[in-house]
Write an enzyme that holds these catalytic residues in place. Structure first.
Site, short mmCIF file in Angstrom:
data_model
loop_
_atom_site.label_atom_id
_atom_site.label_comp_id
_atom_site.label_asym_id
_atom_site.label_seq_id
_atom_site.Cartn_x
_atom_site.Cartn_y
_atom_site.Cartn_z
N ARG A 87 0.86 -1.19 0.00
CA ARG A 87 0.00 0.00 0.00
C ARG A 87 0.89 1.24 0.00
O ARG A 87 1.68 1.44 0.93
CB ARG A 87 -0.91 -0.02 1.24
N HIS A 133 -2.50 11.04 0.61
CA HIS A 133 -1.98 10.85 1.97
C HIS A 133 -1.32 12.16 2.39
O HIS A 133 -0.10 12.25 2.51
CB HIS A 133 -1.01 9.67 2.01
N ASN A 320 -6.99 2.05 9.82
CA ASN A 320 -5.67 2.31 10.43
C ASN A 320 -5.88 2.31 11.92
O ASN A 320 -6.67 3.10 12.44
CB ASN A 320 -5.14 3.70 10.02
N GLU A 390 -3.21 -0.04 8.14
CA GLU A 390 -2.00 0.34 8.87
C GLU A 390 -2.08 -0.18 10.28
O GLU A 390 -3.13 -0.07 10.93
CB GLU A 390 -1.84 1.87 8.98
C1 BG6 Z 1 -0.90 7.13 10.61
C2 BG6 Z 1 -0.52 7.77 9.31
O1 BG6 Z 1 -1.82 7.94 11.25
O2 BG6 Z 1 0.05 6.96 11.56
C3 BG6 Z 1 0.93 7.61 8.96
O3 BG6 Z 1 -1.31 7.35 8.25
C4 BG6 Z 1 1.77 7.88 10.19
O4 BG6 Z 1 1.26 8.44 7.89
C5 BG6 Z 1 1.41 6.89 11.27
O5 BG6 Z 1 3.12 7.85 9.89
C6 BG6 Z 1 2.19 7.09 12.56
O6 BG6 Z 1 1.71 8.20 13.23
P1 BG6 Z 1 2.62 9.26 13.98
O7 BG6 Z 1 1.69 10.30 14.47
O8 BG6 Z 1 3.25 8.54 15.11
O9 BG6 Z 1 3.62 9.77 12.99
#
Ligand code: BG6
Length: 488
Positions: A87, A133, A320, A390
């Protein structure tokens, strides 16, 4: 935490269906680098990270993992991990540098994604594409504030989406319009910690902006879903949906009606905000209307019928998910600028109990029980097959580790083991349909406001040499999926 220390996932692995797919996830700005190479235009992140470097830990995505120039190496790495899908997101300003519906196309950008898609397919990895994104072309922000002008934005996004479907859709069969509209709306237009950084402190109307942005995202998603279904799906046979993030919320006090209601309300403000209109074709959740009143835009009759028409076309719920928090009701009446549903998020409950071990990010605790409950909540409300788009974590102290320490990422192995167990339980014990899993992330990368500090990768990146080194978790995931999918 003793219970945590003795958990050895390899022994206890629970089964997954034989056709369950797994892969890794990334986003363009976080890994590509090549910020102005081959005609790429600027996105709001190119500007944000330079305008106020203190907001990104002094870092930027100018170089990131230089994936743009190391794409073949990265695909080979994934092939060695045995992934089924990858992805990734397309950088809008790489293929339409100015972004607008009349603006020129950058064929070099198109060529990059064509090469990536072809190379993935050669290695038997299915491309799974996110259109957006977080990196809207800066020019669209300059022209009309991007998401703040629904009609102008919609027409530009439609053109961009059509271009992607027509150039890549012969080979891409899984599409996502937006990654995490909640974050785009709230973190970009309320707290301002992410680009474009709007907050009350810098003069923005945070009482209304996030809800207007959310409205634009929902309507432009529906418009693009309709375009895909009518113009492309009949010949391309792919599927499309959106990716929503969300913590799960446990009540701050499990015996309290008030705090139980707060936990439910927090889920509605976080997830129902987007999912009710998009997947059910309904209005925003009733609690949101009650609390936000006229701050929440209305759907016109025509918009309601677009939502109803497109709701069933969304083929999956892209989830996610990382962690669970406690939800504590705030006192009435809600503050005017509140965007949480009048709920405070807490790491401990009324008895001072914490939810699980903390990872390398203070907000991210290991809470697989909440993950299982969230899958159930989503399934019961939306009845859509779920794809975990995710999931992952940084290990505590990982950014200070030597290479040898970092690749022995037992904390992450255990995290994944427990979260995969939760998926197995949701499927086999609760009857939830979950089809696949994408680990965040293929490699350490630019983590937005935290810069290069947190490391979420299953591949270690040396940011001086850009050398890639697989971590133990990459091998664990490969073996775990092999094993789990054989068990039934
Ligand atoms: C998700 C996003 O919310 O979390 C990603 O889609 C991001 O792009 C990931 O890297 C980790 O979150 P953070 O806030 O710890 O950078």
């Amino acid at each position: 935490n003793e219970e945590w220390a003795i958990k050895i996932p390899a022994v206890e692995e629970l089964p997954l269906p034989s056709d369950f797919f797994w892969g890794t996830a990334t986003a363009a700005y976080q890994i590509e680098g090549a910020a102005s190479q081959d005609g790429k235009g600027k996105s709001i992140w190119d500007v944000f990270s330079h305008l106020e470097p203190s907001r990104t830990n002094g870092d930027s995505g100018d170089m990131a993992c230089d994936h743009y120039n190391r794409m073949t190496e990265d695909v080979k790495l994934m092939a060695s991990y045995g992934v089924d899908v990858y992805r990734f997101s397309i950088s809008w300003s790489r293929i339409i540098p100015l972004g607008g519906h009349d603006d020129p196309i950058n064929e070099d950008g198109i060529t990059f994604y064509n090469r990536l898609i072809d190379y993935l397919l050669e290695h038997k990895i299915e491309p799974f594409v996110t259109l957006y994104h977080w990196d809207v072309p800066q020019e669209l922000y300059n022209r009309y504030g991007a998401f703040l002008d629904t009609d102008k934005f919609k027409s530009d996004f439609e053109r961009y989406a059509r271009l992607c479907f027509s150039r890549f859709g012969d080979r891409v069969k899984k599409w996502v319009t937006y990654n995490e509209p909640y974050i785009i709306s709230i973190f970009g237009h309320h707290s301002g910690v992410l680009a474009p950084g709007h907050s009350a402190a810098n003069g923005h109307d945070t009482k209304t902006e996030p809800w207007r942005v959310g409205h634009t995202l929902i309507l432009s998603h529906a418009a693009v879903v309709k375009i895909y279904a009518t113009e492309f799906q009949p010949s391309q046979n792919g599927i499309i949906s959106i990716v929503l993030n969300g913590h799960f919320y446990e009540p701050w006090n499990a015996d309290s009606v008030v705090h139980k209601a707060a936990a439910q309300r927090r889920l509605e403000f976080y997830i129902g905000w987007f999912a009710d209109p998009i997947f059910l074709g309904e209005d925003y959740p009733a609690e949101m209307r009650t609390q936000l009143g006229s701050r929440l835009p209305e759907f016109t009759v025509g918009e309601r019928s677009l939502l109803q028409e497109t709701a069933p076309i969304n083929a999956f719920y892209g989830m996610n998910h990382y962690s669970t928090k406690f939800a504590r009701a705030l006192s009435d009446p809600p503050a005017e600028d509140d965007c949480t549903g009048n709920v405070e998020e807490a790491a401990t409950n009324s008895e001072g109990k914490m939810l699980g071990p903390v990872s390398g990010m203070s907000w991210l605790r290991v809470t697989p029980h909440g993950f299982r409950k969230l899958m159930n909540w989503v399934w019961n409300r939306y009845h859509l097959p779920i794809i975990i788009t995710e999931n992952g974590c940084p290990c505590p102290g990982e950014s200070q580790m030597t290479l040898e320490q970092a690749v022995n990422d037992d904390f992450r192995v255990r995290y994944f083991g427990l979260y995969l167990d939760a998926i197995s339980q949701a499927i086999h014990e609760d009857g939830v349909i979950v089809r696949g899993f994408c680990a965040w992330s293929l490699m350490d990368n630019f983590e937005w406001s935290a810069g290069y500090d947190p490391r979420y990768g299953i591949t270690h990146i040396d940011y001086d040499t850009l050398v890639r080194t697989p971590k133990k978790s990459a091998l664990y995931l490969q073996q775990s999926f092999d094993e789990r999918r054989k068990r039934r």
